[in-house]
Design a protein around this motif. Structure first.
Motif, PDB file in Angstrom:
ATOM      1  N   ALA A  93       0.828  -1.210   0.000  1.00  0.00           N
ATOM      2  CA  ALA A  93       0.000   0.000   0.000  1.00  0.00           C
ATOM      3  C   ALA A  93       0.864   1.263   0.000  1.00  0.00           C
ATOM      4  O   ALA A  93       0.484   2.290  -0.591  1.00  0.00           O
ATOM      5  N   ALA A 104      -5.665   2.404  -0.791  1.00  0.00           N
ATOM      6  CA  ALA A 104      -4.877   1.251  -1.248  1.00  0.00           C
ATOM      7  C   ALA A 104      -5.232  -0.008  -0.480  1.00  0.00           C
ATOM      8  O   ALA A 104      -5.027  -1.122  -0.986  1.00  0.00           O
ATOM      9  N   LEU A 105      -5.752   0.131   0.732  1.00  0.00           N
ATOM     10  CA  LEU A 105      -6.077  -1.038   1.553  1.00  0.00           C
ATOM     11  C   LEU A 105      -7.537  -1.462   1.451  1.00  0.00           C
ATOM     12  O   LEU A 105      -7.910  -2.513   1.983  1.00  0.00           O
TER      13      LEU A 105
END
Length: 256
Positions: free
Chosen positions: A16, A234-235
């Motif tokens: 990430a 991103a997660l």
């Protein structure tokens, strides 16, 4: 009041972070700013120390004269050391800050910024003699790292062992803030040997690491403060490793 949040593995967090790092996003400076804020808040709380058994006890001052607090920063060779050193540079307005480098390698730019701000370099004999005079210790030795074995080695292990042994001789441990996770704790499994200093607060960046909530993690991490440095998007598509409780969430990326 605590809040329940997902936990992630070290590989998930690194993946990430990578696009942001490649784009030049100043993740280290975001982390350092938040870390310095947490340290300031800790210094503003009533004076207590963490004993070897994990119990907070009041400090008995040798003099009624109010003095500037002293902070010791343990800085390693990686990004965690850089986070800690940049945070140290931000703290000299409120404390006398010493830094102990636990590796021959270190983040040179961050150290230069710290020294320019008035941070003093010290070595282990000085720390052994003065440990009880520090109000707070910042553990920035190592974070999620890249090795499957999280155990501390070399000089870093020697420093942690010396501080631990001082406690076992009946010394008092200042409050300790761990940078990202207590150094020597495995970020995924929570495994750790005896060369780990228990934190009163862990300031973890981007996401809570799975190891803080499993194995010896809960025993060693104290209160967990999650710093949102901008990894959320991103997660979102990643399956969490588990869940953990945090004492609070600090967002720094929106204003960076």
């Amino acid at each position: 009041m605590s809040e329940r949040v997902p936990t992630y593995t070290a590989d998930q967090v690194r993946a990430a972070e990578r696009p942001l790092i490649d784009a030049g996003v100043p993740l280290m400076h975001r982390a350092a700013a938040a870390l310095a804020d947490v340290v300031r808040a800790e210094l503003a709380t009533p004076d207590t120390v963490l004993t070897l058994t994990g119990v907070l006890e009041p400090v008995i001052r040798e003099s009624p004269v109010a003095l500037r607090p002293r902070v010791l920063v343990l800085a390693g060779s990686g990004d965690n050391g850089g986070d800690a050193l940049y945070a140290a540079a931000r703290l000299t307005g409120v404390a006398d800050v010493d830094v102990l480098l636990v590796s021959e390698r270190f983040h040179e730019t961050a150290l230069a910024a710290a020294v320019a701000a008035g941070v003093r370099r010290v070595d282990l004999p000085e720390v052994d003699d003065d440990l009880r005079h520090y109000a707070l210790v910042v553990d920035g030795i190592v974070g999620i790292g890249s090795s499957a074995d999280s155990a501390l080695r070399g000089r870093a292990r020697g420093v942690v062992t010396a501080i631990r042994d001082d406690l076992r001789r009946g010394g008092r441990m200042p409050r300790l803030i761990a940078v990202d996770l207590p150094s020597g704790l495995h970020p995924d499994t929570g495994a750790a040997d005896d060369a780990v200093l228990a934190a009163s607060v862990t300031v973890t960046f981007g996401a809570v690491k799975a190891g803080l909530a499993t194995g010896r993690g809960p025993e060693l991490c104290g209160d967990v403060v999650l710093v949102d440095i901008g990894l959320g998007s991103a997660l979102q598509s990643v399956e969490p490793a588990g869940a953990a409780s945090v004492s609070r969430i600090v967002t720094v990326w929106q204003d960076a």
